[in-house]
Design a protein around this motif. Sequence first.
Motif, short mmCIF file in Angstrom:
data_model
loop_
_atom_site.label_atom_id
_atom_site.label_comp_id
_atom_site.label_asym_id
_atom_site.label_seq_id
_atom_site.Cartn_x
_atom_site.Cartn_y
_atom_site.Cartn_z
N LYS A 223 23.19 -29.43 -3.69
CA LYS A 223 24.51 -29.43 -3.05
C LYS A 223 24.70 -30.67 -2.18
O LYS A 223 25.76 -31.32 -2.20
N GLU A 226 24.96 -33.90 -4.29
CA GLU A 226 26.30 -34.06 -4.88
C GLU A 226 27.28 -34.63 -3.86
O GLU A 226 28.14 -35.45 -4.21
N LYS A 227 27.13 -34.24 -2.59
CA LYS A 227 27.98 -34.81 -1.54
C LYS A 227 27.66 -36.29 -1.33
O LYS A 227 28.58 -37.12 -1.15
N ALA A 229 26.42 -38.31 -3.58
CA ALA A 229 26.90 -39.02 -4.76
C ALA A 229 28.41 -39.25 -4.67
O ALA A 229 28.91 -40.33 -5.01
N ALA A 230 29.13 -38.23 -4.21
CA ALA A 230 30.58 -38.38 -4.08
C ALA A 230 30.94 -39.43 -3.02
O ALA A 230 31.89 -40.20 -3.19
N LEU A 231 30.16 -39.47 -1.94
CA LEU A 231 30.41 -40.43 -0.87
C LEU A 231 30.12 -41.86 -1.30
O LEU A 231 30.90 -42.78 -1.06
N THR A 232 28.97 -42.06 -1.93
CA THR A 232 28.51 -43.42 -2.27
C THR A 232 29.01 -43.91 -3.63
O THR A 232 29.07 -45.12 -3.87
N GLY A 233 29.30 -42.97 -4.52
CA GLY A 233 29.59 -43.34 -5.90
C GLY A 233 28.35 -43.57 -6.73
O GLY A 233 28.43 -44.02 -7.88
N ARG A 235 24.81 -42.65 -8.85
CA ARG A 235 24.44 -41.69 -9.89
C ARG A 235 23.25 -40.85 -9.44
O ARG A 235 22.26 -41.39 -8.92
N GLU A 285 29.88 -48.20 0.84
CA GLU A 285 29.35 -47.02 0.15
C GLU A 285 28.45 -46.18 1.05
O GLU A 285 28.37 -44.95 0.87
#
Length: 300
Positions: A223, A226-227, A229-233, A235, A285
């Motif tokens: 969880k 995933e946060k 990854a969404a913040l930084t972009g 993979r 990022e």
Amino acid sequence: MGNIVNPKQVYRYTQLLDDINLLTSKYDSLEKRVIGYSVNHRKLIALRLGTGKKAVMLNGAHHAREWLTSALLMNMAEYYCKRHEDEEEIRKLFKEVSLWFVPMVNPDGVTLVQDGADQFHQKNELIKMNDGSVHYDGWKANIRGIDLNRQYPMDWETIDDQIRKPAPAMFKGKKPLSEPEVRSLYQFSLEHNFAFVACYHSSGEEIFWQYKSSGAVYDSAKKLAEKLAALTGYRLVEPGPNPSGGGFTDWFIMVQKRPSFTIEIGPYVGPVPVPLHYYDKIWKENKEVGLLLAKACLQN
């Protein structure tokens, strides 16, 4: 007033020391602590922002050529200190959470990459380890030719170490925790009940977030990954069926049983330092990563 930290330069150990002294003089909210010493007796310094019992740690430059991670963490520390002065929400956050930075785990190696072997009494050994070359841009190891992120006591014995001798990269050493830099960070981690750790590396714009975890540890890490990854972009990377082990993140996940993340900044550039012209992108990022993890402590 201008910033103290200038991350858009070859960020040396001496600059790190100067910036730490200036920041801790300017900001009462920032505390400095020496947590150990390198092989050549350079200080390993931790910075603490906040007074909360819950704690998060960010570290950088396990690998010598990845010194841009040190500049990033120092930039982040100053940015958060400024926000701590200006924003009530941030002050409240850091009354409940302590955010620790260990910006340069491998200061000897960083100095070698940036300035060469002339200032080291191990000069002849370093040239030999480097296959006769006096160019050290690709060097990852500490000054004894041991890869610090293959030194932690998690499946160390099973690492397929084809190097078998001191080298610029990949040699795991003769036993886990043989190197003072690793022992210092290991002991520091045992002394603090860190809810989460982020280990900054380069390059690849990737996040490694699990080793062999399962159950609740896996679920909570996923969880949060995933946060991030969404913040930084960046993979998210699955380790595959036979991950190598020996890394800080591997050890922390499996022994401390809490999430740890290896964050690889910058586009993949191969075995060299990430060029400074990528820094603005990297900063955009990553500048909120420490706050994201600190806030996640309150939901944990």
